[in-house]
Scaffold this motif. Sequence first.
Motif, PDB file in Angstrom:
ATOM      1  N   ARG A 134       0.851  -1.185   0.000  1.00  0.00           N
ATOM      2  CA  ARG A 134       0.000   0.000   0.000  1.00  0.00           C
ATOM      3  C   ARG A 134       0.894   1.245   0.000  1.00  0.00           C
ATOM      4  NH1 ARG A 134      -4.807   0.021   4.337  1.00  0.00           N
ATOM      5  NH2 ARG A 134      -4.993  -2.054   3.359  1.00  0.00           N
ATOM      6  N   ASP A 135       0.731   2.104  -0.984  1.00  0.00           N
ATOM      7  CA  ASP A 135       1.581   3.275  -1.140  1.00  0.00           C
ATOM      8  C   ASP A 135       0.779   4.570  -1.058  1.00  0.00           C
ATOM      9  OD1 ASP A 135       3.469   1.553  -3.685  1.00  0.00           O
ATOM     10  OD2 ASP A 135       3.980   1.843  -1.563  1.00  0.00           O
ATOM     11  N   LEU A 136       1.412   5.605  -0.514  1.00  0.00           N
ATOM     12  CA  LEU A 136       0.775   6.915  -0.412  1.00  0.00           C
ATOM     13  C   LEU A 136       0.581   7.515  -1.803  1.00  0.00           C
ATOM     14  CD1 LEU A 136      -0.170   9.320   1.374  1.00  0.00           C
ATOM     15  CD2 LEU A 136       2.190  10.162   1.214  1.00  0.00           C
ATOM     16  N   VAL A 137      -0.613   8.032  -2.056  1.00  0.00           N
ATOM     17  CA  VAL A 137      -0.908   8.722  -3.301  1.00  0.00           C
ATOM     18  C   VAL A 137      -0.898  10.234  -3.078  1.00  0.00           C
ATOM     19  CG1 VAL A 137      -2.629   9.117  -5.110  1.00  0.00           C
ATOM     20  CG2 VAL A 137      -2.286   6.816  -4.182  1.00  0.00           C
ATOM     21  N   ALA A 138      -1.584  10.680  -2.053  1.00  0.00           N
ATOM     22  CA  ALA A 138      -1.667  12.110  -1.759  1.00  0.00           C
ATOM     23  C   ALA A 138      -2.112  12.304  -0.321  1.00  0.00           C
ATOM     24  CB  ALA A 138      -2.638  12.812  -2.696  1.00  0.00           C
ATOM     25  N   SER A 139      -1.715  13.440   0.259  1.00  0.00           N
ATOM     26  CA  SER A 139      -2.139  13.758   1.617  1.00  0.00           C
ATOM     27  C   SER A 139      -2.335  15.261   1.758  1.00  0.00           C
ATOM     28  CB  SER A 139      -1.129  13.258   2.645  1.00  0.00           C
ATOM     29  OG  SER A 139       0.089  13.978   2.531  1.00  0.00           O
ATOM     30  N   THR A 140      -3.147  15.629   2.750  1.00  0.00           N
ATOM     31  CA  THR A 140      -3.371  17.032   3.062  1.00  0.00           C
ATOM     32  C   THR A 140      -3.356  17.205   4.568  1.00  0.00           C
ATOM     33  OG1 THR A 140      -5.006  18.828   2.962  1.00  0.00           O
ATOM     34  CG2 THR A 140      -5.871  16.593   2.769  1.00  0.00           C
ATOM     35  N   SER A 141      -2.581  18.162   5.036  1.00  0.00           N
ATOM     36  CA  SER A 141      -2.486  18.417   6.465  1.00  0.00           C
ATOM     37  C   SER A 141      -3.549  19.432   6.873  1.00  0.00           C
ATOM     38  CB  SER A 141      -1.102  18.939   6.827  1.00  0.00           C
ATOM     39  OG  SER A 141      -0.960  20.272   6.363  1.00  0.00           O
ATOM     40  N   SER A 142      -3.743  19.583   8.168  1.00  0.00           N
ATOM     41  CA  SER A 142      -4.715  20.547   8.672  1.00  0.00           C
ATOM     42  C   SER A 142      -4.302  21.979   8.366  1.00  0.00           C
ATOM     43  CB  SER A 142      -4.923  20.369  10.175  1.00  0.00           C
ATOM     44  OG  SER A 142      -3.686  20.497  10.846  1.00  0.00           O
ATOM     45  N   ALA A 201       4.176  10.278  -9.491  1.00  0.00           N
ATOM     46  CA  ALA A 201       3.487   9.745 -10.672  1.00  0.00           C
ATOM     47  C   ALA A 201       2.116  10.374 -10.904  1.00  0.00           C
ATOM     48  CB  ALA A 201       3.341   8.232 -10.535  1.00  0.00           C
ATOM     49  N   VAL A 202       1.551  11.045  -9.888  1.00  0.00           N
ATOM     50  CA  VAL A 202       0.208  11.602 -10.038  1.00  0.00           C
ATOM     51  C   VAL A 202       0.198  13.125 -10.050  1.00  0.00           C
ATOM     52  CG1 VAL A 202      -0.724   9.567  -8.875  1.00  0.00           C
ATOM     53  CG2 VAL A 202      -0.393  11.682  -7.575  1.00  0.00           C
ATOM     54  N   LYS A 203       1.356  13.733  -9.863  1.00  0.00           N
ATOM     55  CA  LYS A 203       1.411  15.200  -9.840  1.00  0.00           C
ATOM     56  C   LYS A 203       0.898  15.777 -11.163  1.00  0.00           C
ATOM     57  CE  LYS A 203       5.190  15.726  -6.518  1.00  0.00           C
ATOM     58  NZ  LYS A 203       6.603  16.124  -6.310  1.00  0.00           N
ATOM     59  N   GLY A 204       0.051  16.785 -11.037  1.00  0.00           N
ATOM     60  CA  GLY A 204      -0.520  17.409 -12.225  1.00  0.00           C
ATOM     61  C   GLY A 204      -1.788  16.736 -12.726  1.00  0.00           C
ATOM     62  N   ARG A 205      -2.081  15.541 -12.220  1.00  0.00           N
ATOM     63  CA  ARG A 205      -3.278  14.809 -12.666  1.00  0.00           C
ATOM     64  C   ARG A 205      -4.281  14.618 -11.532  1.00  0.00           C
ATOM     65  NH1 ARG A 205      -2.817   9.757 -14.064  1.00  0.00           N
ATOM     66  NH2 ARG A 205      -0.871   9.317 -12.946  1.00  0.00           N
ATOM     67  N   PHE A 206      -3.804  14.450 -10.318  1.00  0.00           N
ATOM     68  CA  PHE A 206      -4.674  14.213  -9.162  1.00  0.00           C
ATOM     69  C   PHE A 206      -4.700  15.463  -8.282  1.00  0.00           C
ATOM     70  CE2 PHE A 206      -4.298   9.280  -8.725  1.00  0.00           C
ATOM     71  CZ  PHE A 206      -4.596   9.163 -10.070  1.00  0.00           C
ATOM     72  N   THR A 207      -5.843  15.701  -7.650  1.00  0.00           N
ATOM     73  CA  THR A 207      -5.987  16.811  -6.708  1.00  0.00           C
ATOM     74  C   THR A 207      -6.677  16.317  -5.447  1.00  0.00           C
ATOM     75  OG1 THR A 207      -6.189  18.408  -8.520  1.00  0.00           O
ATOM     76  CG2 THR A 207      -6.901  19.118  -6.329  1.00  0.00           C
ATOM     77  N   ILE A 208      -6.023  16.520  -4.310  1.00  0.00           N
ATOM     78  CA  ILE A 208      -6.627  16.155  -3.034  1.00  0.00           C
ATOM     79  C   ILE A 208      -7.199  17.418  -2.398  1.00  0.00           C
ATOM     80  CG2 ILE A 208      -4.477  16.403  -1.716  1.00  0.00           C
ATOM     81  CD1 ILE A 208      -5.427  14.005  -0.012  1.00  0.00           C
ATOM     82  N   SER A 209      -8.364  17.288  -1.769  1.00  0.00           N
ATOM     83  CA  SER A 209      -8.976  18.422  -1.082  1.00  0.00           C
ATOM     84  C   SER A 209      -9.759  17.900   0.114  1.00  0.00           C
ATOM     85  CB  SER A 209      -9.899  19.202  -2.029  1.00  0.00           C
ATOM     86  OG  SER A 209     -10.938  18.385  -2.517  1.00  0.00           O
TER      87      SER A 209
END
Length: 122
Positions: free
Chosen positions: A45-53, A62-70
Motif C-alpha cells: 500500500r503506497d501513499l498517493v496524496a495527503s493534506t495536512s490541517s 506519478a500523479v502530480k498534475g493529474r490528481f488533486t486532493i482536497s
Amino acid sequence: QVELVESGGGSVQAGGSLTLSCTASGSIKDISTMAWYRQAPGEQRDLVASTSSSGQLTYRDAVKGRFTISRDNAKHTVYLQMNSLKPEGTGVYYCKQSVKTGPAWGTWDDYWGLGTEVTVSS
C-alpha cells in the motif's frame, strides 16, 4: 469509535476521470492529516496524496498534475479528483485520517477505510 467510508471507485478507460470521497463519522474532536493510499494487486500500500490541517499538500510523483486532493473539515471528508487516469492507477484506494477523539492533550489515532476499487483499462 471512528468509521471511514470511501466511495467513488469504479471502472474507467485510460484518460478518464474519477472522484473519490471519504467521510469519517463517530466521536471526532479534531482531524489532522487526511490521505489516500493505493494498493495494486500483489503490491504494498503506497501513499498517493495527503493534506495536512494547515493546508500542506503532498503528492506521489506519478500523479502530480493529474490528481488533486482536497478536504472539507466541516464534513470530515477528503476527496481525490483523479484525471487522465492510466492503467497503472488500478488498485484499491484507501483513505486514512488522523483523528483525535479525546481531550486536546490526547493522542492522534490513525483510522482506515475499507477501500474502494478503481480499475483503469487501456
